[in-house]
Design a protein around this motif. Structure first.
Motif, mmCIF file in Angstrom:
data_model
loop_
_atom_site.group_PDB
_atom_site.id
_atom_site.type_symbol
_atom_site.label_atom_id
_atom_site.label_comp_id
_atom_site.label_asym_id
_atom_site.label_seq_id
_atom_site.Cartn_x
_atom_site.Cartn_y
_atom_site.Cartn_z
ATOM 1 N N MET A 1 -3.722 75.820 77.311
ATOM 2 C CA MET A 1 -2.702 74.842 76.898
ATOM 3 C C MET A 1 -1.738 75.508 75.925
ATOM 4 O O MET A 1 -2.161 76.137 74.947
ATOM 5 C CB MET A 1 -3.358 73.627 76.237
ATOM 6 C CG MET A 1 -2.366 72.550 75.806
ATOM 7 S SD MET A 1 -3.229 71.097 75.144
ATOM 8 C CE MET A 1 -1.829 70.060 74.753
ATOM 9 N N GLU B 1 12.190 76.108 71.866
ATOM 10 C CA GLU B 1 10.799 76.497 72.030
ATOM 11 C C GLU B 1 10.712 78.020 71.986
ATOM 12 O O GLU B 1 11.723 78.714 72.115
ATOM 13 C CB GLU B 1 10.249 76.020 73.381
ATOM 14 C CG GLU B 1 10.238 74.527 73.585
ATOM 15 C CD GLU B 1 9.702 74.162 74.955
ATOM 16 O OE1 GLU B 1 8.697 73.438 75.023
ATOM 17 O OE2 GLU B 1 10.298 74.610 75.959
ATOM 18 N N ARG C 1 15.796 74.262 65.675
ATOM 19 C CA ARG C 1 15.434 72.837 65.721
ATOM 20 C C ARG C 1 15.995 72.085 64.530
ATOM 21 O O ARG C 1 16.352 70.906 64.636
ATOM 22 C CB ARG C 1 13.912 72.684 65.803
ATOM 23 C CG ARG C 1 13.321 73.084 67.158
ATOM 24 C CD ARG C 1 11.900 72.552 67.335
ATOM 25 N NE ARG C 1 10.990 73.063 66.308
ATOM 26 C CZ ARG C 1 10.348 74.234 66.392
ATOM 27 N NH1 ARG C 1 10.547 75.027 67.440
ATOM 28 N NH2 ARG C 1 9.525 74.619 65.439
ATOM 29 N N THR D 1 8.996 82.249 66.259
ATOM 30 C CA THR D 1 8.641 80.957 65.666
ATOM 31 C C THR D 1 9.660 80.541 64.621
ATOM 32 O O THR D 1 10.105 79.385 64.578
ATOM 33 C CB THR D 1 7.239 81.031 65.038
ATOM 34 O OG1 THR D 1 6.284 81.325 66.068
ATOM 35 C CG2 THR D 1 6.867 79.713 64.373
ATOM 36 N N ASP E 1 17.019 71.800 70.842
ATOM 37 C CA ASP E 1 15.680 71.660 71.404
ATOM 38 C C ASP E 1 15.156 73.061 71.711
ATOM 39 O O ASP E 1 15.365 73.601 72.796
ATOM 40 C CB ASP E 1 15.739 70.816 72.679
ATOM 41 C CG ASP E 1 14.361 70.603 73.304
ATOM 42 O OD1 ASP E 1 13.352 70.974 72.669
ATOM 43 O OD2 ASP E 1 14.305 70.081 74.435
ATOM 44 N N ALA F 1 0.896 76.260 72.910
ATOM 45 C CA ALA F 1 1.020 75.756 71.551
ATOM 46 C C ALA F 1 2.205 74.801 71.466
ATOM 47 O O ALA F 1 3.080 74.793 72.336
ATOM 48 C CB ALA F 1 1.195 76.923 70.588
ATOM 49 N N PRO F 2 2.262 73.956 70.423
ATOM 50 C CA PRO F 2 3.426 73.080 70.249
ATOM 51 C C PRO F 2 4.708 73.899 70.170
ATOM 52 O O PRO F 2 4.727 74.995 69.605
ATOM 53 C CB PRO F 2 3.130 72.377 68.914
ATOM 54 C CG PRO F 2 1.646 72.448 68.766
ATOM 55 C CD PRO F 2 1.229 73.738 69.391
ATOM 56 N N ASN F 3 5.765 73.365 70.766
ATOM 57 C CA ASN F 3 7.070 74.035 70.763
ATOM 58 C C ASN F 3 7.008 75.408 71.433
ATOM 59 O O ASN F 3 7.702 76.343 71.019
ATOM 60 C CB ASN F 3 7.632 74.165 69.342
ATOM 61 C CG ASN F 3 7.759 72.829 68.639
ATOM 62 O OD1 ASN F 3 7.209 72.622 67.561
ATOM 63 N ND2 ASN F 3 8.475 71.899 69.257
#
Length: 270
Positions: free
Chosen positions: A1, A79, A72, A65, A77, A3-5
């Protein structure tokens, strides 16, 4: 899965080459290979608020990151690419060589110039550039005798013109689209090689190369006669090549006739 963003290489690869691909910002310094459509460095003015961006670094670490977090905060938006460019390579996904990419103008875009009243190659090549090389590329269409003079005056890259000084042109039995696929390092991307055969057949009057070449030629000639403005024709042609690319990637083995998509009939008991 993921990671967020973050977006996985596999998910991003399904968007690359399509009209729905996010902006891809590659933070690496002078890379020799990039994800198709990626722009290196910071574009002038930065991404606009509300746009969608994927930030790429070597390994999906702090650099990406931090850059995505800043974007953001500006309403973008943003990622990161999970695992960075290393993960993209590990998944054996296509990359582009920027070695033959012309210098960018002050607006951050590459500029290209070709003959006016395009038919096949002069629509196919801009599609390839915008979908796989520079999504913001600017194209100038001028009378054939003016192409090289305008190229020098505007510092625009000439293409699809018969002149030995022009790199992007026909060579032997190959058309300009073939040359671009090869020079940008995309010859191993099977959907583009399928598409290249169709373009070559339509552009060089060798309709036997691919069954779809005759259809592309007919559509291209129809578009040319439907649009008096070359840029309006390019916009319409982008949709045609978007559809051909999705066919070449996802549906080239599919067949269709009157019965292929009919619902099955219920068996009537004896």
């Amino acid at each position: 899965m993921p990671a967020p963003n973050a977006i996985t290489p596999e998910k991003l690869s399904r968007l690359v080459g399509t009209a729905h691909c996010p902006r891809i910002l590659d933070l690496r310094d002078s890379p020799d290979r990039v994800i198709p459509g990626a722009v290196t460095g910071s574009p002038p003015g930065g991404p606009a608020a509300g746009s969608t961006v994927v930030v790429v670094d070597d390994d999906g670490g702090t650099g990406a990151t931090a850059a995505a977090a800043v974007l953001r905060s500006d309403g973008v938006d943003a990622e990161i690419l999970g695992g960075g460019h290393a993960a993209w390579l590990a998944a054996r996904l296509p990359t582009v060589s920027p070695a033959h990419l012309p210098p960018r103008h002050a607006d951050g875009r590459t500029w290209w110039v070709t003959r006016s009243r395009p038919k096949v190659d002069r629509i196919a090549c801009p599609w390839l550039i915008r979908r796989f090389v520079d999504p913001d590329a600017r194209f100038l269409f001028v009378p054939p005798p003016e192409v090289l003079a305008v190229a020098e005056r505007e510092q625009a890259e000439p293409f699809d013109i018969a002149d030995p000084r022009v790199f992007w042109s026909h060579r032997g039995d190959r058309c300009t689209f073939d040359i671009m696929v090869e020079a940008f390092g995309l010859a191993d991307h099977a959907p583009l090689t399928r598409l290249a055969a169709i373009v070559r057949g339509a552009d060089t009057d060798r309709l036997d190369i691919a069954p779809e070449a005759a259809g592309l030629l007919a559509i291209s000639l129809g578009l040319s006669r439907s649009h008096g403005d070359d840029h309006a024709q390019l916009d319409a042609g982008m949709l045609v090549y978007d559809a051909l690319y999705r066919w070449a990637r996802d549906a080239h083995g599919e067949r269709h006739d009157w019965s292929s998509h009919q619902p099955g009939r219920a068996r009537v008991p004896a």
